[in-house]
Each structure stands twice: as C-alpha cells, then as structure tokens.
Design an enzyme around this catalytic site. Structure first.
Site, PDB file in Angstrom:
ATOM      1  CB  CYS A   3      -0.925   0.011   1.214  1.00  0.00           C
ATOM      2  SG  CYS A   3      -1.890   1.527   1.357  1.00  0.00           S
ATOM      3  CG  HIS A  19      -4.347   3.611   3.759  1.00  0.00           C
ATOM      4  ND1 HIS A  19      -3.398   2.914   4.464  1.00  0.00           N
ATOM      5  CD2 HIS A  19      -4.559   4.747   4.464  1.00  0.00           C
ATOM      6  CE1 HIS A  19      -3.046   3.593   5.537  1.00  0.00           C
ATOM      7  NE2 HIS A  19      -3.748   4.718   5.564  1.00  0.00           N
ATOM      8  CG  ASN A  66     -14.493   8.033  -5.024  1.00  0.00           C
ATOM      9  OD1 ASN A  66     -15.428   8.806  -4.897  1.00  0.00           O
ATOM     10  ND2 ASN A  66     -13.618   8.134  -6.006  1.00  0.00           N
ATOM     11  CD  GLN A  78      -8.724  10.796  -5.677  1.00  0.00           C
ATOM     12  OE1 GLN A  78      -8.091  11.325  -6.594  1.00  0.00           O
ATOM     13  NE2 GLN A  78      -9.497   9.736  -5.876  1.00  0.00           N
ATOM     14  CB  CYS A  80       0.968   1.755   4.766  1.00  0.00           C
ATOM     15  SG  CYS A  80      -0.580   0.817   4.828  1.00  0.00           S
ATOM     16  CG  HIS A 100      -7.392   7.528  -0.133  1.00  0.00           C
ATOM     17  ND1 HIS A 100      -7.723   6.187  -0.240  1.00  0.00           N
ATOM     18  CD2 HIS A 100      -7.434   8.017  -1.405  1.00  0.00           C
ATOM     19  CE1 HIS A 100      -7.930   5.879  -1.511  1.00  0.00           C
ATOM     20  NE2 HIS A 100      -7.774   6.970  -2.243  1.00  0.00           N
ATOM     21  CG  HIS A 113      -4.130  -1.026   4.782  1.00  0.00           C
ATOM     22  ND1 HIS A 113      -3.775  -0.362   3.620  1.00  0.00           N
ATOM     23  CD2 HIS A 113      -4.774  -2.157   4.384  1.00  0.00           C
ATOM     24  CE1 HIS A 113      -4.179  -1.063   2.568  1.00  0.00           C
ATOM     25  NE2 HIS A 113      -4.794  -2.151   3.004  1.00  0.00           N
TER      26      HIS A 113
END
Length: 361
Positions: free
Chosen positions: A70, A185, A174, A189, A73, A187, A134
């Site tokens: 990932c 993971h 998303n 945007q 991470c 997150h 994660h």
C-alpha cells in the site's frame, strides 16, 4: 493541530496535520522517482457544453495493491511509501497520477474538432489520507480525528483556491471497490479545477431562477422544507441537518446542510466544524448498519466557485450516496441513467430515511 509542509523526492508537496505534541521534523523521501506525469488535457463537448478531461497516463496507476504494498501506509521496515514517516495523523500530498497537472506552457495541436478547444488540463490533484491504519475507514475515526480532517479540508481549500486559474475546489471520498476505489487505505481526494463543474453551474442557474421568481434562497428553503416535513430527516444537531432529499437519485442518499448559509468550508465556525464531525460519523455508522456490512459510498463536498460572480448564490453542503440498493445488489446506471440522464430510484426516499433512523447505533 500542527501543520508541517515538506517535499517528496520528485518535488511534489506533502503536508502533515498532526494532533499536538512536538513539532514534526519531516523525514526525507529517499526514493528515486521519475518526474510526475504531465499529459493531462481538456476538450470541450459542444453538445453538452462541458469540459472533458483526458488523462491517459492514469491507466498505469496503482490498482488495489495488497496491504504489504500500500503506497499510503507509513514508511517502515525499509519500505518507502508516498508518506515518508513512521507514523502520522492526517496527510495531504500531490497525487502521483493526477487527472489535472500544472500548466508549464505545453502547446497542444488541433485534432480536428468542430472548433479547436484542446487545453492543458491545468489544475492540481491531491490525496488526503485520514490516518495510518490501513484497515480503518472514516466511520472508525474519533471525533478528534474527524475534526483534524475538517481542518485539512479547510487548509487545502484556502491554499488551492489561491492558485492562479483555479475556479473550484472539490473535496471528496470514494469508499469501496464497487465505487471504483483503487486503494483500500482510508483516504479522500481534492481537485483544484480550472473550470466550474457542470453540476455547480446548473445549481447556480436554479438558485438564480428561484431568487428571481420568489425572492428566496433556494438552498435555505430546501432545508426548511425538509426540516418541516420531517419524514426524510435522518438526524439533526445544533448546527447541521442530515436528510434524504425528496428527489433522491440513489437508493441510499443523504445530504448534510449547515443551518447557517455559508459558501465554503473555510467559512464554517469552530462550533460548526466540531458539530459536523459528530453528525457525519453518526450518519456513516448508520450507513454501515443498514445492511450490516460496510456500505460503498461517494462523499462529495459542494463548495462555491472561487471567482464566479454568482458565488453568493451557492451554499456549502455535503452529498453522500451509495450504489448499494439491497444486500448483495448494486444499482448500475442503466439505459435511462447513462443514456439520457434520467434517474429511476428503486427505493422511496422516505423509506430510506426511515431505515436510517431505525438503525441508529
């Protein structure tokens, strides 16, 4: 909260948002990275009068890696990631595979359009990582961490709005491979767009027409109508109301409105920022309890355009929706939705709101 900017190996900016403690000393990014991609362009659709972004370099972006690979991470055990730190709270950094890129004067040739429109897809795309775990999701965050994410949204909205040519800042998340997520993971945007989005323009047109016809504020009156009806209200706090809109397009769809009309995230008071986190975590918990499984969703902040003269007609709000229509079943955009833009919802909005109220944790 402590804010610490730094640079990655290829020159991209990274910003750490830490929840107290000693000042961070950013670790160097020791990777040998090639320069970031610069191939994005925009083309104008003369029929719909909308910009389309073409970013073919994104075909090679990282896709659903294992947890051992990932890129979001922490960098530990000799494995370097996009975040050169052994631990972190919230981090924002420029996307390595951006849909929009800085305009360095690159010229584009005509490709035989009806009217030449090709332009560099000038803008900026950032990744906002909600934490180092994660396996977590936003719903697992503490109220303190949700507030830190809010402060990061505010910080990046202010910074990106100040860039030349940026017309709108869009923060979104998303979750779930059903939505198209390529990294598990937790997150989101942030896009700094060189144009005002079609949906924003259309809502501004609606707000302008409503103001001319009634003298009222369209968004304030929508919120008031939902509060008075009550049947679609999911939850309410001192400063925010979460409701399923009367004309919901998606089987699970909730809008979160601040009670005070503000154009963007930086305009929220400290109390409004605190209160949002509590309500949002509550709503996300209801989402996951609805079918007793993590619900795939898109969470989209609608902020006022940066420079549009009708900015005063806009209102900050969060729109949250899922393609899951029942356990084991997804809503796919079929012929009416994809071909004509006419949505058909299989679930009555009042039913969705009632179910979300009933699964309160």
């Amino acid at each position: 909260m402590r804010r610490t900017p730094a640079k990655l190996a290829d020159g991209r900016e990274i910003v750490y948002f830490d929840e107290g403690g000693a000042a961070r000393e950013p670790a160097p990014d020791t990777r040998d990275l090639p320069p970031s991609a610069t191939g994005s362009e925009m083309r104008w659709d003369p029929l719909l009068r909308e910009w389309v972004v073409v970013a073919s370099h994104r075909q090679g972006r990282t896709h659903l890696p294992s947890s051992d690979d990932c890129p979001l991470c922490p960098s530990v055990g000799g494995r370097a990631t996009e975040i050169p730190a052994a631990s972190y709270d919230v981090v924002a950094f420029e996307n390595r595979f951006p849909s929009l890129v800085p305009d360095h004067g690159r010229e584009l040739e005509d490709v035989g359009e009806l009217e030449p429109s090709r332009r560099v897809g000038a803008g900026r795309c950032e990744v906002l990582v909600f934490g180092s775990d994660h396996r977590a999701s936003f719903a697992d965050l503490s109220p303190e961490r949700a507030r830190t994410v809010m402060e990061a949204w505010v910080d990046r909205t202010l910074a990106l709005s100040a860039l030349p040519g940026v017309e709108q800042v869009y923060c979104f998340e998303n979750r779930g491979p059903e939505i198209g997520v390529t990294l598990h993971h937790p997150h989101g945007q942030i896009y700094a767009l060189p144009f005002v989005t079609p949906r924003t323009l259309r809502t501004l047109d609606s707000a302008e027409e409503y103001r001319a016809r009634t003298g009222g504020d369209l968004f304030a009156d929508v919120l008031r109508a939902e509060q008075e009806a009550g049947s679609r209200v999911v939850a309410r706090t001192e400063h925010w109301t979460a409701f399923v809109p009367a004309a919901a397009r998606w089987p699970v769809e909730v809008h979160l409105y601040p009670h005070r009309a503000v154009p963007d995230l930086p305009s929220l008071t400290g109390a409004e920022r605190d209160d949002f986190g509590l309500l949002y975590l509550d709503v996300l918990g209801r989402f996951d309890a609805l079918y007793d499984a993590p619900l795939p969703y898109i969470s989209a902040w609608h902020q006022a355009p940066v420079r549009d003269p009708r900015r005063g007609l806009a209102r900050l709000r969060l729109e949250l929706f899922s393609v899951r229509r029942a356990p084991g079943k997804l809503k796919y955009l079929a012929g009416t939705e994809s071909g004509m833009g006419v949505f058909i919802n299989d679930v009555a909005p009042e039913t969705t709101a009632r179910r979300l109220r009933e699964v309160a944790q």
